[in-house]
Design a protein around this motif. Structure first.
Motif, PDB file in Angstrom:
ATOM      1  N   LEU A   1      -5.265   6.198  -2.078  1.00 40.07           N
ATOM      2  CA  LEU A   1      -4.407   5.095  -1.681  1.00 40.07           C
ATOM      3  C   LEU A   1      -4.256   4.127  -2.843  1.00 40.07           C
ATOM      4  N   SER A   2      -3.083   3.533  -2.932  1.00 38.61           N
ATOM      5  CA  SER A   2      -2.804   2.533  -3.959  1.00 38.61           C
ATOM      6  C   SER A   2      -2.395   1.227  -3.307  1.00 38.61           C
ATOM      7  N   CYS A   3      -2.772   0.147  -3.937  1.00 36.29           N
ATOM      8  CA  CYS A   3      -2.348  -1.186  -3.508  1.00 36.29           C
ATOM      9  C   CYS A   3      -1.781  -1.883  -4.737  1.00 36.29           C
TER      10      CYS A   3
ATOM     11  N   GLU B   1       0.837  -1.199   0.000  1.00 34.01           N
ATOM     12  CA  GLU B   1       0.000   0.000   0.000  1.00 34.01           C
ATOM     13  C   GLU B   1       0.874   1.252   0.000  1.00 34.01           C
TER      14      GLU B   1
ATOM     15  N   TRP C   1     -10.340  -3.032   0.848  1.00 28.68           N
ATOM     16  CA  TRP C   1      -9.623  -2.121   1.739  1.00 28.68           C
ATOM     17  C   TRP C   1     -10.271  -2.197   3.119  1.00 28.68           C
TER      18      TRP C   1
ATOM     19  N   THR D   1      -0.963   1.430   5.427  1.00 27.78           N
ATOM     20  CA  THR D   1      -0.493   2.794   5.240  1.00 27.78           C
ATOM     21  C   THR D   1      -1.312   3.709   6.151  1.00 27.78           C
TER      22      THR D   1
ATOM     23  N   TYR E   1      -5.441  -0.977   5.163  1.00 33.37           N
ATOM     24  CA  TYR E   1      -4.838  -2.212   4.680  1.00 33.37           C
ATOM     25  C   TYR E   1      -5.528  -2.692   3.416  1.00 33.37           C
ATOM     26  N   CYS E   2      -4.749  -3.250   2.523  1.00 35.70           N
ATOM     27  CA  CYS E   2      -5.249  -3.886   1.318  1.00 35.70           C
ATOM     28  C   CYS E   2      -5.314  -5.390   1.570  1.00 35.70           C
TER      29      CYS E   2
END
Length: 119
Positions: free
Chosen positions: A20-22, A6, A36, A113, A94-95
């Motif tokens: 946010l990116s995963c 993440e 998520w 993150t 969290y992813c």
């Protein structure tokens, strides 16, 4: 094995936005469940948004209309666009990826993150 990473967390003021990116170590398209979650201090981890294995989306009531889960052009990325952020959105995000046949939350997790929203 799948690694999830993440990124995109940070400190913002109330009303602002974050994405946010995963990033997964392999393609996440197909019948995987992607989600998520978030965990605030002293609270249990809670579901924020998900792509079900059938491809539909679900959101926690607390984020409906403000957050959007999406898949990136690349086959291994999922995003969480967060708007109109509130201090109560402060948490570690969290992813989660659940392959077919794995129960909800029983699959792979990223390291998280931190998102902090100041008032």
């Amino acid at each position: 094995q799948v690694q999830l990473v993440e990124s995109g967390g940070g400190l913002v003021q109330a009303g602002e936005s974050l994405r946010l990116s995963c990033a997964a170590s392999r393609s996440i398209f197909g019948r995987n469940r992607m989600a998520w979650y978030r965990q605030a201090p002293g609270k249990q981890r809670e579901l924020v948004a998900e792509f079900t294995s059938g491809g539909s989306t679900n959101y926690a009531d607390s984020v409906k209309g403000r957050f959007t889960i999406s898949r990136g052009y690349a086959a291994n990325t999922v995003y969480l666009q967060m708007g109109s952020l509130k201090p109560e959105d402060t948490a570690v995000y969290y992813c989660n990826l659940d392959p077919p046949g794995v129960g909800v939350g029983g699959g792979y997790w990223g390291q998280g993150t931190q998102v902090t929203v100041s008032s």
